[in-house]
Design a protein around this motif. Structure first.
Motif, mmCIF file in Angstrom:
data_model
loop_
_atom_site.group_PDB
_atom_site.id
_atom_site.type_symbol
_atom_site.label_atom_id
_atom_site.label_comp_id
_atom_site.label_asym_id
_atom_site.label_seq_id
_atom_site.Cartn_x
_atom_site.Cartn_y
_atom_site.Cartn_z
ATOM 1 N N ALA A 1 0.836 -1.207 0.000
ATOM 2 C CA ALA A 1 0.000 0.000 0.000
ATOM 3 C C ALA A 1 0.869 1.254 0.000
ATOM 4 O O ALA A 1 0.569 2.243 -0.688
ATOM 5 N N GLU A 2 1.968 1.204 0.731
ATOM 6 C CA GLU A 2 2.885 2.340 0.779
ATOM 7 C C GLU A 2 3.519 2.579 -0.588
ATOM 8 O O GLU A 2 3.682 3.727 -1.036
ATOM 9 N N GLY A 3 3.866 1.499 -1.272
ATOM 10 C CA GLY A 3 4.439 1.624 -2.607
ATOM 11 C C GLY A 3 3.456 2.191 -3.611
ATOM 12 O O GLY A 3 3.814 3.047 -4.431
ATOM 13 N N LEU A 4 2.222 1.731 -3.555
ATOM 14 C CA LEU A 4 1.197 2.248 -4.476
ATOM 15 C C LEU A 4 0.966 3.747 -4.286
ATOM 16 O O LEU A 4 0.864 4.503 -5.261
ATOM 17 N N THR A 5 0.896 4.171 -3.036
ATOM 18 C CA THR A 5 0.638 5.587 -2.778
ATOM 19 C C THR A 5 1.866 6.443 -3.085
ATOM 20 O O THR A 5 1.729 7.586 -3.536
ATOM 21 N N LEU A 6 3.063 5.903 -2.879
ATOM 22 C CA LEU A 6 4.274 6.647 -3.226
ATOM 23 C C LEU A 6 4.383 6.809 -4.743
ATOM 24 O O LEU A 6 4.811 7.859 -5.238
ATOM 25 N N ALA A 7 3.976 5.771 -5.472
ATOM 26 C CA ALA A 7 3.978 5.855 -6.932
ATOM 27 C C ALA A 7 3.060 6.988 -7.387
ATOM 28 O O ALA A 7 3.423 7.815 -8.244
ATOM 29 N N GLN A 8 1.880 7.065 -6.786
ATOM 30 C CA GLN A 8 0.932 8.124 -7.143
ATOM 31 C C GLN A 8 1.478 9.500 -6.778
ATOM 32 O O GLN A 8 1.372 10.458 -7.556
ATOM 33 N N ALA A 9 2.094 9.605 -5.598
ATOM 34 C CA ALA A 9 2.598 10.902 -5.128
ATOM 35 C C ALA A 9 3.747 11.420 -5.983
ATOM 36 O O ALA A 9 3.969 12.640 -6.068
ATOM 37 N N THR A 10 4.473 10.519 -6.633
ATOM 38 C CA THR A 10 5.616 10.928 -7.461
ATOM 39 C C THR A 10 5.273 10.969 -8.945
ATOM 40 O O THR A 10 6.167 11.032 -9.798
ATOM 41 N N GLY A 11 3.990 10.889 -9.250
ATOM 42 C CA GLY A 11 3.548 11.005 -10.628
ATOM 43 C C GLY A 11 3.691 9.750 -11.460
ATOM 44 O O GLY A 11 3.642 9.803 -12.699
ATOM 45 N N GLN A 12 3.844 8.602 -10.811
ATOM 46 C CA GLN A 12 3.967 7.336 -11.536
ATOM 47 C C GLN A 12 2.611 6.640 -11.623
ATOM 48 O O GLN A 12 1.758 6.802 -10.753
ATOM 49 N N SER A 13 2.463 5.857 -12.667
ATOM 50 C CA SER A 13 1.218 5.110 -12.848
ATOM 51 C C SER A 13 1.160 3.950 -11.860
ATOM 52 O O SER A 13 2.065 3.108 -11.822
ATOM 53 N N GLN A 14 0.088 3.911 -11.082
ATOM 54 C CA GLN A 14 -0.068 2.796 -10.139
ATOM 55 C C GLN A 14 -0.255 1.479 -10.872
ATOM 56 O O GLN A 14 0.240 0.438 -10.439
ATOM 57 N N GLN A 15 -0.980 1.511 -11.996
ATOM 58 C CA GLN A 15 -1.188 0.284 -12.760
ATOM 59 C C GLN A 15 0.134 -0.231 -13.334
ATOM 60 O O GLN A 15 0.400 -1.432 -13.329
ATOM 61 N N THR A 16 0.981 0.692 -13.805
ATOM 62 C CA THR A 16 2.287 0.272 -14.318
ATOM 63 C C THR A 16 3.144 -0.302 -13.199
ATOM 64 O O THR A 16 3.858 -1.303 -13.390
ATOM 65 N N PHE A 17 3.075 0.314 -12.034
ATOM 66 C CA PHE A 17 3.784 -0.219 -10.866
ATOM 67 C C PHE A 17 3.363 -1.661 -10.600
ATOM 68 O O PHE A 17 4.201 -2.548 -10.394
ATOM 69 N N LEU A 18 2.049 -1.895 -10.636
ATOM 70 C CA LEU A 18 1.538 -3.245 -10.391
ATOM 71 C C LEU A 18 1.984 -4.196 -11.499
ATOM 72 O O LEU A 18 2.393 -5.335 -11.223
ATOM 73 N N ASP A 19 1.912 -3.745 -12.750
ATOM 74 C CA ASP A 19 2.314 -4.600 -13.865
ATOM 75 C C ASP A 19 3.776 -5.031 -13.747
ATOM 76 O O ASP A 19 4.125 -6.190 -13.976
ATOM 77 N N ILE A 20 4.635 -4.082 -13.380
ATOM 78 C CA ILE A 20 6.056 -4.394 -13.213
ATOM 79 C C ILE A 20 6.254 -5.340 -12.038
ATOM 80 O O ILE A 20 7.008 -6.324 -12.110
ATOM 81 N N LEU A 21 5.550 -5.045 -10.929
ATOM 82 C CA LEU A 21 5.660 -5.876 -9.727
ATOM 83 C C LEU A 21 5.280 -7.322 -10.014
ATOM 84 O O LEU A 21 5.933 -8.263 -9.560
ATOM 85 N N CYS A 22 4.224 -7.486 -10.805
ATOM 86 C CA CYS A 22 3.708 -8.829 -11.078
ATOM 87 C C CYS A 22 4.525 -9.578 -12.131
ATOM 88 O O CYS A 22 4.210 -10.731 -12.453
ATOM 89 N N GLN A 23 5.534 -8.931 -12.682
ATOM 90 C CA GLN A 23 6.440 -9.620 -13.589
ATOM 91 C C GLN A 23 7.766 -9.968 -12.923
ATOM 92 O O GLN A 23 8.627 -10.612 -13.528
#
Length: 507
Positions: free
Chosen positions: A406-428
């Motif tokens: 949850a901390e990673g998802l919100t940090l991604a949003q706060a820094t202008g990164q796509s949360q969905q892309t974060f998840l896609d990368i994480l799941c690979q």
């Protein structure tokens, strides 16, 4: 299951929810039945039953390449009858193929090949044990050039749950051949077990495959009681009933018992009455206080304990509570086992929990068929209290991990990164898992329907931290995560899923 290329007329092995893979044939759906939205699926008619279903393509496997594999993991009588029906059908199809080939060879060389014959003729209906209007469905189904055998999942000896049939418009064409109550005279199989002895004196009893795959087991002849029909307990009881166990239920909110009474369970008026009526009584409640009250309170478990009665505590509590309950149960001549579970509501419903047990080894062995019904694996790890310690450690890790995600998802949003892309990368990457994918997708969709209550994972973190203090072991990561969950609780997220810890970072 891997995606395969399919078409109408193919035979398949298929899987639907918790039910075992089952042989069937892809057919044309009734004209008035709409195809479900979303992922690609086929309409399948199952051998040996009167059931039909839309099955997602990834839940299908070719019949012939996987025949031996499926026969090894499914031993029930009804399953074997279904396989026999497939083989009989194949013999008929082969005979018709030969006749067709002979007729074709006699025709003029310049003549076009005749249209391939139908896979199922009207005289083949007995292979499916009745069914719906198959003439309408199969008369237009051409036989594939090479018959690939595939089928979709159904239930072996049990009825489909009523709720999907009533609530989901895509399932209203199921022809439910099963009775309204779980089959009590089903042909059971003995689930293959693997025993692992380790230096730690722990024992693992692992099913070669999950209950959902094996479909049926040999239920114990002992009378089973179950106290507590919450997120986890409801799924457990449902699977116990489906696997043929005789179960008496009780819940603090009596209305929750109604569904299980309809499915064949008996009703106990008090915990004491359930224990007095049953040989083995399980309980699954929210926290240490609830566990103590259930045993020591008015009309509680202890009042029903007599010599030989077995009590199995499945709640996730601290080892001190387990020690206290074990002592009071055994002081009355009872036998005690703790067996907390690792999993979620969905895994409980699917019969895929992991059971960690400790205490009386003979009770653990007596519970074998129950554990097979509710879980994919069970471990016995010694004296009472050990399972509580192990489960708190497991849940401490899971809770801390969820907070970090949850901390990673919100940090991604706060820094202008796509949360969905974060998840896609994480799941690979190396951390890819069903847990990560499902929790993150639910967060992104704003879906916090409880699969494991946030208040319960926070309770487990608190108990794990206390356990660490008792042995002077630092738990700074768990302590930090615990504070985030406490903030989420303050934001009224207690009764949401643990993934709602995400909201602690955005408020």
């Amino acid at each position: 299951m891997a995606t395969v290329h399919l078409r109408i007329g193919d035979l398949v092995w298929g899987k639907l929810g918790r039910y075992p893979p089952w042989p069937g044939k892809i057919v044309s759906p009734p004209k008035d039945l709409k195809k479900p939205r979303g992922k690609k699926c086929f309409f399948v008619k199952f051998f040996g039953t009167e059931d039909h279903a839309w099955i997602k393509v990834e839940q299908l496997k070719p019949y012939h390449p996987h025949k031996e594999e499926m026969i090894k993991i499914n031993k029930g009588k009804r399953f074997q009858q279904a396989v026999d029906a497939v083989e009989e059908y194949l013999k008929k199809a082969k005979g018709k193929d030969q006749t067709h080939s002979d007729d074709k060879s006699k025709s003029d060389k310049g003549r076009k090949a005749a249209k391939p014959m139908k896979i199922i003729e009207e005289d083949d209906e007995d292979a499916f044990k009745g069914g719906s209007s198959d003439k309408e469905q199969t008369d237009s189904d051409p036989e594939p050039s090479s018959v690939q055998r595939l089928v979709a999942g159904t239930v072996s000896g049990f009825k489909w749950e009523s709720s999907p049939v009533k609530d989901d418009p895509h399932f209203h064409h199921f022809l439910l051949s099963q009775s309204e109550k779980p089959a009590s005279s089903m042909e059971p199989i003995t689930k293959r077990l693997k025993i692992i002895e380790e230096d730690t004196r722990s024992t693992s009893i692992q099913a070669a495959d999950s209950t959902a795959i094996n479909g049926s087991i040999t239920p114990t002849d002992k009378r089973i009681g179950f106290l507590g029909l919450g997120l986890m307990g409801s799924g457990v009881v449902s699977n116990l009933l489906k696997m043929g166990h005789v179960v008496t239920v009780w819940n603090r909110t009596a209305e929750k018992c109604d569904l299980f009474i309809q499915e064949g369970a008996r009703l106990g008026r008090t915990p004491a009455e359930v224990v007095s009526m049953c040989d083995i009584t399980f309980s699954c409640v929210s926290d240490p206080k609830a566990a103590r009250d259930l045993v020591l309170g008015p009309s509680g478990v202890l009042q029903g304990i007599r010599p030989g009665k077995c009590y199995v505590e499945m709640s996730t509590v601290d080892p001190e509570t387990i020690t206290e309950l074990s002592q009071v149960i055994t002081s009355r001549g009872g036998r005690f086992l703790e067996a907390p579970v690792s999993g979620s509501q969905q895994l409980s419903n699917d019969g895929m929990l992991v059971i960690v047990a400790a205490g009386d080894r003979s009770v653990y062995e007596d519970c074998s068929s129950c554990f097979q019904a509710m879980g994919k694996t069970s471990f016995f790890i010694g004296e009472a209290g050990n399972a509580a310690r192990m489960m708190l450690i497991l849940n401490m890790v899971q809770g801390s991990f969820m907070a970090t995600i949850a901390e990673g998802l919100t940090l991604a949003q706060a820094t202008g990164q796509s949360q969905q892309t974060f998840l896609d990368i994480l799941c690979q990457g190396q951390m890819a898992s069903t847990f990560v994918d499902q929790k993150c997708q639910n967060i992104l969709q704003g879906n916090f329907k409880p699969d494991y209550y946030l208040k319960h994972i926070q309770k487990d973190l608190r108990l794990a931290i206390s356990m660490g203090d008792s042995v002077n072991h630092p738990t700074p990561m768990a302590a930090a995560a615990n504070e985030v969950y406490k903030r989420a609780k303050a934001l009224d997220q207690s009764d949401n899923d643990m993934s709602a810890v995400y909201r602690a970072y955005i408020h």
